[in-house]
Write a protein that holds these residues in place. Structure first.
Motif, PDB file in Angstrom:
ATOM      1  N   ARG A  32       0.827  -1.202  -0.059  1.00  0.00           N
ATOM      2  CA  ARG A  32      -0.056   0.046  -0.101  1.00  0.00           C
ATOM      3  C   ARG A  32       0.918   1.449   0.071  1.00  0.00           C
ATOM      4  N   MET A  33       1.967   1.251   0.674  1.00  0.00           N
ATOM      5  CA  MET A  33       2.835   2.569   0.796  1.00  0.00           C
ATOM      6  C   MET A  33       3.604   2.811  -0.410  1.00  0.00           C
ATOM      7  N   GLU A  34       3.930   1.426  -1.184  1.00  0.00           N
ATOM      8  CA  GLU A  34       4.729   1.875  -2.399  1.00  0.00           C
ATOM      9  C   GLU A  34       3.424   2.321  -3.599  1.00  0.00           C
ATOM     10  N   ALA A  35       2.168   1.685  -3.459  1.00  0.00           N
ATOM     11  CA  ALA A  35       1.211   2.034  -4.417  1.00  0.00           C
ATOM     12  C   ALA A  35       0.761   3.638  -4.113  1.00  0.00           C
ATOM     13  N   PRO A  40       0.241  10.219  -4.317  1.00  0.00           N
ATOM     14  CA  PRO A  40      -0.221  10.418  -2.850  1.00  0.00           C
ATOM     15  C   PRO A  40      -1.582  10.790  -2.833  1.00  0.00           C
ATOM     16  N   ALA A  41      -2.229  10.473  -2.038  1.00  0.00           N
ATOM     17  CA  ALA A  41      -3.695  10.591  -1.787  1.00  0.00           C
ATOM     18  C   ALA A  41      -3.787  11.748  -0.674  1.00  0.00           C
ATOM     19  N   GLU A  42      -5.058  12.448  -0.615  1.00  0.00           N
ATOM     20  CA  GLU A  42      -5.465  13.284   0.454  1.00  0.00           C
ATOM     21  C   GLU A  42      -5.351  12.396   1.595  1.00  0.00           C
ATOM     22  N   CYS A  48      -2.414   4.596   3.823  1.00  0.00           N
ATOM     23  CA  CYS A  48      -1.178   4.720   4.901  1.00  0.00           C
ATOM     24  C   CYS A  48      -0.944   6.390   5.009  1.00  0.00           C
ATOM     25  N   LEU A  49      -0.399   6.757   6.011  1.00  0.00           N
ATOM     26  CA  LEU A  49       0.076   8.082   6.489  1.00  0.00           C
ATOM     27  C   LEU A  49       1.182   7.974   7.400  1.00  0.00           C
ATOM     28  N   ASP A  50       2.079   9.038   7.031  1.00  0.00           N
ATOM     29  CA  ASP A  50       3.008   9.186   7.935  1.00  0.00           C
ATOM     30  C   ASP A  50       3.000  10.759   8.485  1.00  0.00           C
TER      31      ASP A  50
END
Length: 167
Positions: A32-35, A40-42, A48-50
């Motif tokens: 998911r992070m790679e996708a 980058p999504a809102e 995933c979020l960092d």
């Protein structure tokens, strides 16, 4: 190397599987992070979020506000999970995500940081301390906090749990 606060939403079925198979969970999260890295999504649409290096400042500010959910470190351990960076992942159940989302909705980033300056974070030795010792603004922390609010709201609306770790 920097410690980065990371989050991943998981459906109830994924959460159940993650508890029993943390290696599978890591592969799911990495995928998911790679996708999302390419597109980058809102925060409300992200899986995933960092929060970059703002995680410890967020924890300090949320504890100061008597926040009822530990959204920075999670509240439950994933049994037998290996290290995902700086320790194993933890989680928040869907119910705790819902509670967090409700409380987050009532606290703006400005409210969270009101009356706190970089000197307070430096004195408390909040990571990364060198940033606060230089007197840097808390705008960086507010920006990441403001991304957490819609992320948690969307996860709560979908009935999802959240995995939490320092990577």
């Amino acid at each position: 190397m920097s410690m980065i606060g990371q989050y991943a939403c998981v459906t109830p079925a994924e959460f159940d599987r993650a508890l029993g198979d943390p290696e599978w969970a890591l592969k799911l999260v990495i995928g998911r992070m790679e996708a999302e890295a390419g597109q980058p999504a809102e925060p409300a649409a992200a899986r995933c979020l960092d929060v970059d290096k703002a995680w410890d400042a967020l924890g300090f500010l949320l504890r100061r506000a008597a926040f009822p959910v530990d959204i920075v470190h999670g509240e439950g351990d994933i049994p037998a999970a290996e290290d995902w960076g700086y320790g194993p992942p933890r989680y928040l159940t869907a119910e705790r995500v819902r509670v967090a989302a409700e409380v987050l909705a009532g606290i703006s980033g400005a409210d969270l940081t009101a009356g706190v300056g970089p000197e307070d974070l430096a004195e408390a030795e909040v990571y990364p301390s060198i940033v606060w010792e230089r007197g840097e603004s808390l705008d960086y922390v507010r920006e990441h906090y403001d991304a957490l609010r819609p992320f948690f709201r969307a996860a709560a609306d979908r009935g999802e749990a959240v995995l939490v770790w320092l990577g």
